[in-house]
Design an enzyme around this catalytic site. Sequence first.
Site, mmCIF file in Angstrom:
data_model
loop_
_atom_site.group_PDB
_atom_site.id
_atom_site.type_symbol
_atom_site.label_atom_id
_atom_site.label_comp_id
_atom_site.label_asym_id
_atom_site.label_seq_id
_atom_site.Cartn_x
_atom_site.Cartn_y
_atom_site.Cartn_z
ATOM 1 N N GLU A 243 -5.393 20.655 26.701
ATOM 2 C CA GLU A 243 -4.488 21.272 25.721
ATOM 3 C C GLU A 243 -4.897 22.708 25.406
ATOM 4 O OE1 GLU A 243 -4.731 18.729 22.288
ATOM 5 O OE2 GLU A 243 -3.780 17.032 23.289
ATOM 6 N N PRO A 244 -4.962 23.584 26.399
ATOM 7 C CA PRO A 244 -5.414 24.942 26.119
ATOM 8 C C PRO A 244 -4.346 25.760 25.394
ATOM 9 C CG PRO A 244 -4.620 24.818 28.363
ATOM 10 C CD PRO A 244 -4.536 23.410 27.803
ATOM 11 N N TYR B 17 -10.341 34.406 8.932
ATOM 12 C CA TYR B 17 -11.595 33.968 9.560
ATOM 13 C C TYR B 17 -12.582 35.112 9.769
ATOM 14 C CZ TYR B 17 -7.932 30.797 11.361
ATOM 15 O OH TYR B 17 -6.846 29.976 11.502
ATOM 16 N N CYS C 283 -0.296 43.958 -0.592
ATOM 17 C CA CYS C 283 -1.015 44.150 -1.844
ATOM 18 C C CYS C 283 -2.131 43.135 -2.020
ATOM 19 C CB CYS C 283 -0.026 44.094 -2.989
ATOM 20 S SG CYS C 283 1.216 45.365 -2.755
ATOM 21 N N TYR D 267 -2.310 32.598 18.109
ATOM 22 C CA TYR D 267 -2.471 32.512 16.657
ATOM 23 C C TYR D 267 -2.185 33.859 16.000
ATOM 24 C CZ TYR D 267 -4.662 28.296 18.378
ATOM 25 O OH TYR D 267 -4.898 27.133 19.059
HETATM 26 N N1 LLP Z 1 -5.198 20.659 20.694
HETATM 27 C C1 LLP Z 1 -5.297 20.404 19.373
HETATM 28 C C2 LLP Z 1 -5.139 19.043 18.886
HETATM 29 C C3 LLP Z 1 -5.540 21.469 18.496
HETATM 30 O O1 LLP Z 1 -5.639 21.223 17.191
HETATM 31 C C4 LLP Z 1 -5.677 22.789 18.999
HETATM 32 C C5 LLP Z 1 -5.935 23.902 18.107
HETATM 33 C C6 LLP Z 1 -5.553 22.986 20.387
HETATM 34 C C7 LLP Z 1 -5.329 21.896 21.205
HETATM 35 C C8 LLP Z 1 -5.654 24.344 21.028
HETATM 36 O O2 LLP Z 1 -6.892 24.919 20.871
HETATM 37 P P1 LLP Z 1 -7.253 26.292 21.631
HETATM 38 O O3 LLP Z 1 -7.288 25.996 23.102
HETATM 39 O O4 LLP Z 1 -6.214 27.299 21.294
HETATM 40 O O5 LLP Z 1 -8.577 26.641 21.074
HETATM 41 N N2 LLP Z 1 -5.738 29.514 13.948
HETATM 42 C C9 LLP Z 1 -7.064 29.455 14.507
HETATM 43 C C10 LLP Z 1 -7.177 28.401 15.589
HETATM 44 C C11 LLP Z 1 -6.781 27.024 15.110
HETATM 45 C C12 LLP Z 1 -6.829 26.012 16.223
HETATM 46 C C13 LLP Z 1 -6.179 24.749 15.817
HETATM 47 N N3 LLP Z 1 -6.106 23.768 16.842
HETATM 48 C C14 LLP Z 1 -7.429 30.837 15.027
HETATM 49 O O6 LLP Z 1 -6.635 31.762 14.893
HETATM 50 O O7 LLP Z 1 -8.521 31.034 15.543
#
Ligand code: LLP
Length: 419
Positions: free
Chosen positions: A273-274, A316, A342, A371
Amino acid sequence: MHDFHYAGNELWCEDVPVAEIAGKTGTPFYLYSHRTLLNHYRTFDSAFGAIPHLVCFSVKSNSNIAILRIFAREGGGADIVSGGELYRALKAGVSPKRIVYSGVGKRIDEIEFALGSGILMFNVESSQELEQIDACAGRMRKKAGIAIRINPDVDPMTHPHISTGLKQNKFGIDIESSIREYRRARSLKNVNVIGVDCHIGSQLTDISPFIDALERLKELVRLLRGEGFQIRYLDIGGGLGITYNEEMPPHPEEYAKAIIENARDIDSTFILEPGRVIAGNAGILVSSVLYTKSNNEKNFVIVDAGMNDLIRPSLYSSYHAIQPVRKENREETVADIVGPICESGDFFAKGRLIPKLERGDLIAVMSAGAYGFSMSSNYNARPRAAEVMVKDGKYHVIRRREAYTDLTAKERIPAFLKK
Ligand code: LLP
């Protein structure tokens, strides 16, 4: 790797100068490279070529339907966490048979929508959710494919807000309890146990937490198979990190190699799930400098994008490189790059060493493809930015800039206030 580069003093996206697009669409806007998106997807997908697998792009990282369609056309699936994301994935042309649905708070209407669409599986995150899915499926005379999302209690060593596989996080079910839930699922008439799932966090820059989690999942799969469960899918989530600044995350091939080595003895289709690793460095946020000002302490560069457009630095303290769209020969200075909102938390960089910026200069906030827009809002009644994609020397607006009328389009003045 990405396709934003300087030629002469100009920043280009593939073979189009960024400033040219800015001149036409105005700022702020998100800009994506089709070539980078496609390369990243293909690199990731082919890295797993040696084992049966399905790449389900994580819709939350970037949910624009044009972007989702690129991966759908490559045969990719989608990882969703809401009815809205399901709607988007279907609209983009993702096959429902390639959609997996995670999230701790699935509503009944969302479960029904997913069952009605015929998604591949629900990644179940609680005992009560399992009951709900069974009941919904019963009413709809359907069988729901399910995996249980395991919380393996592995430290992903990332920012605490985006770590999800620790006991103190709300996600998934611990291994011990999951065995009970799997057994219970077997007694339910309307669910089909087909998988085991986990996702331990995001922006991981080290392989070992992935492997630790995989080891725990494998043990569970063996145990479940011993009890006669047919575990066809092993979903190991997303989470692979990218370079924002100086991080050195493993290349997708290295990541895949480690997984494949550890997966030899497990006969399942792997689901990945990238999100970030595909979209993160494929997009930038382009903004104009409105004003500059200094006091005795600091220099401020005020730009026309704000935390409502890109909230990652505020939320973050994330680092995003900031580059001038046109390099001029200017001396360097240390400044805070801030937005018009603001709140003091409205910044893209603090104390950053950058070439002096002037009114009207364009800047690119790098690594904003994941994101970025998907977490944007209308705070301070700011219309959301446009999204643009470059392909083959042309650019395409894939989401028009919101107008003021969009801001109030869904609001109603009740009769008692009309008088
Ligand atoms: N699968 C599930 C169940 C997830 O919760 C997520 C991300 C992914 C896959 C994808 O993860 P990735 O490959 O993108 O790392 N808003 C935060 C990141 C939150 C991630 C939430 N879940 C940021 O801007 O860093």
